[in-house]
Design an enzyme around this catalytic site. Structure first.
Site, short mmCIF file in Angstrom:
data_model
loop_
_atom_site.label_atom_id
_atom_site.label_comp_id
_atom_site.label_asym_id
_atom_site.label_seq_id
_atom_site.Cartn_x
_atom_site.Cartn_y
_atom_site.Cartn_z
N ASN A 148 -8.64 6.71 -4.23
CA ASN A 148 -7.50 6.52 -3.50
C ASN A 148 -6.53 5.61 -4.02
O ASN A 148 -6.75 4.97 -5.13
CB ASN A 148 -8.15 5.87 -2.09
N CYS A 169 -12.30 14.64 -0.81
CA CYS A 169 -12.65 13.89 0.26
C CYS A 169 -13.85 14.24 0.97
O CYS A 169 -14.20 15.61 0.91
CB CYS A 169 -11.43 13.34 1.05
N HIS A 170 -14.51 13.32 1.70
CA HIS A 170 -15.62 14.11 2.45
C HIS A 170 -15.40 13.85 4.18
O HIS A 170 -16.31 13.83 4.82
CB HIS A 170 -17.08 13.21 2.01
N HIS A 199 -6.84 12.28 5.04
CA HIS A 199 -6.83 11.05 6.13
C HIS A 199 -6.14 11.47 7.17
O HIS A 199 -6.60 10.82 8.36
CB HIS A 199 -6.89 9.80 5.53
N TYR A 255 -3.10 4.16 10.51
CA TYR A 255 -1.96 5.26 10.01
C TYR A 255 -1.28 5.31 11.30
O TYR A 255 -0.05 5.93 11.33
CB TYR A 255 -2.56 6.47 9.69
#
Length: 402
Positions: A148, A169-170, A199, A255
């Site tokens: 990241n 990413c998971h 994300h 975010y």
């Protein structure tokens, strides 16, 4: 075939990725190159992997270690970047300095003040890595970035590093598990399609036997005895925008600043049972605990208890499946971070999107998604502007918009 790990001193993750790769029979004669600037951690991961390989009789796998990045990528076909630039010491500043001025973050490694600062440290390293890859790796070597801020790093590598890079990413897999649970179905029975940015990706399709299940998600999450407490932000967004987010409650809340804007209201949206649900500085606290645990175990023989690969469960991380598909032709479908190039019509063409992809011997193929729902696109677009400016600032060493 040389497979290189940059930041291999992330012992647990590197060990998991190597064990995933070893589960592919065709990869039991490869060379794994381990690179880290921390000599102690580098020595440790070499010892751990050597013990694993020996215990499983894999004598044809070669382990090479080095603290020299250029040496590590020389002749490499695949390069995994798992490095945390600046380490935990720098990460502490990413959380504590913004908090001093009222910017409350749970994770702080992707966007907002912490993610921006992390990007300024990491992107120069990414560009140096790409230069080495262009000059000494195998032709058309693939960079797989797990570090990241994922979107910023992948953006810089593709646009300015001129190296084909895929960000991994998971989050999609974990949310898929949750959706299956609230619907009372097996995960493999649900066909999902996600699209957005890392994300901030959205489950735009949730099918069971061809039937759209999205209208059942809100009730399912509200009634779930655990998720109803732990995923309040995600549930609220699901209610207001109609789509479930791939990202954890704590990440998503930072975010969307209205969820963490007023200190006296933050508790309404987070849960303290585990850091990922929104605790202030939660990931920093968790990382400190992990390091303390690692420091203790690193002085014992606990880490050297070998994996038995025949009984080892291959993880859901995309990396090993992508390499398997590219090398063997066995098709893999996943969700990857790639340059948009018109895949999502109402997001900028130059940004990095997280979308479905198919991998086989012909390479990585990305189908067209079309338009995101307007609310989801609006949320993504505000973050994309920050990502673009952060990449430009890091590449040009200029904080002005010129």
């Amino acid at each position: 075939m040389r497979i290189t790990f940059i930041g291999a001193g992330s012992v647990e993750f590197t060990r998991k990725m190597v064990s995933d790769l070893i589960m592919v029979p065709e990869f039991q004669t490869v060379e794994f190159v381990l690179m880290d600037i921390n000599q102690r951690n580098l020595d440790l991961i070499e010892r751990v992997l050597a013990a694993d390989l020996k215990a499983n009789g894999l004598n044809n796998v070669v382990l090479t270690k080095t603290t020299n990045q250029r040496e590590a990528v020389t002749g490499a076909t695949y390069i995994f970047n798992v490095a945390r630039v600046g380490g935990l010491e720098a990460f502490e500043f990413d959380i504590e300095i913004p908090l001093k001025y009222g910017i409350d973050q749970c994770v702080g490694d992707t966007i907002c003040a912490g993610g921006i600062m992390y990007g300024q440290r990491t992107i120069p390293m990414i560009l140096a890595l790409c230069k080495d890859i262009r000059e000494v790796a195998r032709e058309n070597a693939l960079l797989l970035n797990y570090a990241n801020p994922n979107a910023m790093n992948t953006w810089a590598a593709n646009t300015y590093g001129k190296v084909q890079t895929i960000g991994l990413c998971h989050g999609v897999q974990h949310g898929h598990e949750q959706i299956a649970e609230v619907l009372g179905l097996k995960q493999e029975e649900i066909d999902i399609i996600c699209a957005g940015i890392n994300h901030q990706t959205w489950y735009i399709q949730v099918l069971h036997n061809g039937v759209d299940m999205r209208d059942k998600l809100l009730e399912g999450f509200r009634k779930h005895p655990i998720y109803s407490r732990q995923e309040k932000v995600r549930i609220d967004i699901l209610e207001r925008f109609g789509y479930y987010s791939t990202e954890s409650n704590g990440h998503l809340s930072e975010y969307l600043p209205w969820y963490r804007k007023r200190p006296d209201e933050i508790d309404n949206w987070i849960d303290y049972s585990w850091w990922i649900h929104g605790e202030t500085g939660g990931y920093l606290k968790y990382s400190r605990e992990l390091r303390e645990k690692f420091e203790k175990s690193a002085t014992t023989e606990a880490l050297l208890i070998p994996y038995e690969y025949k009984d080892h469960q291959r993880s859901s991380e995309h990396g090993s499946y992508i390499l398997e598909a590219l090398e063997t032709g066995r098709v893999y479908r996943g969700h990857f971070n790639v340059p948009n190039d018109g895949c999502i019509s109402n997001l900028p063409s130059d940004c990095i999107v997280e979308v479905p992809g198919y991998v086989d011997k012909n390479g990585i193929s990305i189908p067209k998604v079309g338009n995101l729902p307007l609310g989801c696109a609006a949320i993504c677009n505000q973050s994309i502007s920050v990502q673009r400016m952060s990449v430009e600032a890091a590449v040009h060493a200029d904080i002005r918009d010129e």
